[in-house]
Design an enzyme around this catalytic site. Structure first.
Site, PDB file in Angstrom:
ATOM      1  N   GLY A 241       0.814  -1.217   0.000  1.00 30.06           N
ATOM      2  CA  GLY A 241       0.000   0.000   0.000  1.00 30.06           C
ATOM      3  C   GLY A 241       0.840   1.256   0.000  1.00 30.06           C
TER       4      GLY A 241
ATOM      5  N   ARG B  17       1.346   3.581  -2.016  1.00 34.17           N
ATOM      6  CA  ARG B  17       0.891   4.821  -2.654  1.00 34.17           C
ATOM      7  C   ARG B  17      -0.155   5.553  -1.822  1.00 34.17           C
ATOM      8  NH1 ARG B  17       1.267   4.515  -9.133  1.00 34.17           N
ATOM      9  NH2 ARG B  17      -0.511   3.107  -9.106  1.00 34.17           N
TER      10      ARG B  17
ATOM     11  N   LEU C 199      -1.927   7.145   1.876  1.00 30.50           N
ATOM     12  CA  LEU C 199      -1.537   8.139   2.890  1.00 30.50           C
ATOM     13  C   LEU C 199      -0.543   7.526   3.881  1.00 30.50           C
ATOM     14  CD1 LEU C 199      -2.152  10.914   4.328  1.00 30.50           C
ATOM     15  CD2 LEU C 199      -4.107   9.783   5.389  1.00 30.50           C
TER      16      LEU C 199
ATOM     17  N   GLY D 101      -4.589  -1.082  11.949  1.00 31.11           N
ATOM     18  CA  GLY D 101      -6.001  -1.021  12.341  1.00 31.11           C
ATOM     19  C   GLY D 101      -6.463   0.413  12.171  1.00 31.11           C
TER      20      GLY D 101
ATOM     21  N   THR E 102      -8.674   3.708  14.655  1.00 34.55           N
ATOM     22  CA  THR E 102      -9.451   3.985  15.867  1.00 34.55           C
ATOM     23  C   THR E 102     -10.945   4.048  15.577  1.00 34.55           C
ATOM     24  OG1 THR E 102      -8.958   6.311  15.551  1.00 34.55           O
ATOM     25  CG2 THR E 102      -7.615   5.134  17.147  1.00 34.55           C
TER      26      THR E 102
ATOM     27  N   TYR F  49     -16.367  -2.523   7.277  1.00 38.06           N
ATOM     28  CA  TYR F  49     -14.943  -2.189   7.296  1.00 38.06           C
ATOM     29  C   TYR F  49     -14.333  -2.565   8.642  1.00 38.06           C
ATOM     30  CZ  TYR F  49     -10.809   0.843   7.650  1.00 38.06           C
ATOM     31  OH  TYR F  49      -9.545   1.322   7.851  1.00 38.06           O
TER      32      TYR F  49
ATOM     33  N   LYS G  58     -11.289  -5.175   9.686  1.00 43.64           N
ATOM     34  CA  LYS G  58     -10.068  -4.749  10.399  1.00 43.64           C
ATOM     35  C   LYS G  58      -9.905  -5.511  11.714  1.00 43.64           C
ATOM     36  CE  LYS G  58      -7.918  -1.716   7.887  1.00 43.64           C
ATOM     37  NZ  LYS G  58      -6.515  -1.927   7.502  1.00 43.64           N
TER      38      LYS G  58
ATOM     39  N   LYS H 256     -11.374  23.883   0.659  1.00 41.31           N
ATOM     40  CA  LYS H 256     -12.418  24.914   0.657  1.00 41.31           C
ATOM     41  C   LYS H 256     -11.828  26.317   0.862  1.00 41.31           C
ATOM     42  CE  LYS H 256     -16.463  22.328   2.371  1.00 41.31           C
ATOM     43  NZ  LYS H 256     -17.377  22.235   3.534  1.00 41.31           N
TER      44      LYS H 256
ATOM     45  N   TRP I 144     -19.133  22.452   7.870  1.00 42.43           N
ATOM     46  CA  TRP I 144     -20.299  21.639   8.246  1.00 42.43           C
ATOM     47  C   TRP I 144     -20.472  21.563   9.758  1.00 42.43           C
ATOM     48  CZ3 TRP I 144     -19.255  16.651   4.849  1.00 42.43           C
ATOM     49  CH2 TRP I 144     -19.323  17.013   3.492  1.00 42.43           C
TER      50      TRP I 144
END
Ligand code: GDP
Length: 313
Positions: free
Chosen positions: A11, A13, A15, A107, A109, A137, A141, A188, A203
């Site tokens: 993984g 690529r 974050l 994992g 939180t 999901y 996990k 934004k 929001w």
């Protein structure tokens, strides 16, 4: 890990994976393996087995996963549970069969019970009902964590699991429809500044509190734990402090240099009032987050300018 150990970053690529790869490179690890999902589909057991037979990695950072926000989780629950179960089962089992020395599983939180007390302690896992919107999901996990722990018990492996709090950093998702609050607000405020818009809509009420960890700090913690932790229990990774969405919006507004107003759109949901992890375990092991929110936000905004804003202008 030795500097010459063969280390597989699954993984690389994303974050998390991209931050782990940067960290290992910066620390002088020279024997790193990584493949794009086009080159190696981790959902395919045959491809995974072939890869392990060929590469024989000694250490694995398992940061490959199907991830997404509330909208994606709601729309594609089958993809979330299937892809994650397949990826982690294929990789963890191949690691065992190929004698991998150590594996670190990511994992999250957001898989703690919905109504667990705050700050979240490691022992709260599996003590209550999950948040329904990302339950598929979370179940996947949790299965990955249990798989690591079960292999450790039955086969004497050294597979560890970490629980990162809300992350941000390079390669984040800046799509306003599916992203989390921090990258959404960077975008934004930047676009409002470019367009001389009179206000930015944030929001909810602005009162919910969240904790934010820069991805390079998580990568630092992952490499630290790989080298210093062998326990069977999960380990939280966070900064140990939270901030209100209103305060976050003001910080991002300043960093971007936007002069207009902030308006709260209270027709949008606030979500959970507070999300903070207890970091006493990792602190006691000798690790602490070192990137302040100001510094992380500066870096994240710069990455957005270099990689996202240039394409959308
Ligand atoms: P959560 O931590 O799982 O609730 O996920 P989010 O990061 O999406 O939202 C955190 C908080 O930020 C919630 O209270 C949202 O209402 C608030 N928020 C304010 N503006 C935005 C925005 O533009 N996008 C998102 N995703 N959340 C926002």
């Amino acid at each position: 890990m030795e500097r010459s150990s063969k280390i597989y970053i699954a993984g690389h690529r994303g974050l998390v994976g991209s931050a782990i790869l940067r960290k290992l490179q910066a620390d002088g690890y020279t024997n790193l393996v990584y493949k794009t999902s086009q080159e190696l589909d981790l959902r395919d057991k045959n491809q995974v087995d072939e890869f392990f037979a060929e590469e024989k990695p000694e250490y694995i950072f398992l940061a490959a996963a199907k991830v997404g926000g509330i909208v994606a989780n709601n729309e594609y629950p089958a993809d979330f549970i299937r892809d994650n179960l397949m990826i982690q089962t294929n990789v963890i089992d191949a690691a065992y069969r190929n004698g991998v020395k150590k594996l670190l599983f990511l994992g999250s939180t957001c898989i703690y019970p919905k109504f667990a007390p705050q700050p979240l302690k490691e022992e709260y896992l599996l003590t209550g009902e999950l948040e329904p919107t990302n339950e598929p999901y979370a179940i996947a996990k949790i299965a990955g964590i249990k798989m690591c722990q079960s292999y450790n018990r039955q086969y004497g492996t050294k597979y560890i699991s970490v629980m990162p709090t809300n992350l941000y950093g390079p390669n984040d998702n800046f799509d306003l429809h599916t992203s989390h609050v921090l990258p959404a607000l960077i975008r934004k405020f930047h676009e409002a500044k470019e367009n001389n818009a009179p206000y930015v809509e944030v929001w909810g009420t602005g009162t919910p509190r969240r904790e934010f960890l820069y991805s390079d700090d998580l990568a630092d913690a992952c490499v630290f734990l790989m080298n210093n932790y062998e326990g069977n229990e999960i380990v939280n990774v966070g900064v140990g402090e939270d901030i209100s969405i209103k305060e976050l919006a003001e910080k991002i507004k300043n960093i971007v240099g936007y002069q207009g107003e902030i308006k709260f759109d209270t027709t949008k949901p606030d979500g959970t009032p507070r999300k903070l992890v207890d970091v006493s375990k990792i602190n006691a092991l000798g690790w602490k987050a070192s990137i302040s929110l100001e510094e992380g936000l500066q870096k994240a905004y710069q990455w957005f300018l270099d990689n996202v804003a240039v394409k959308t202008n």
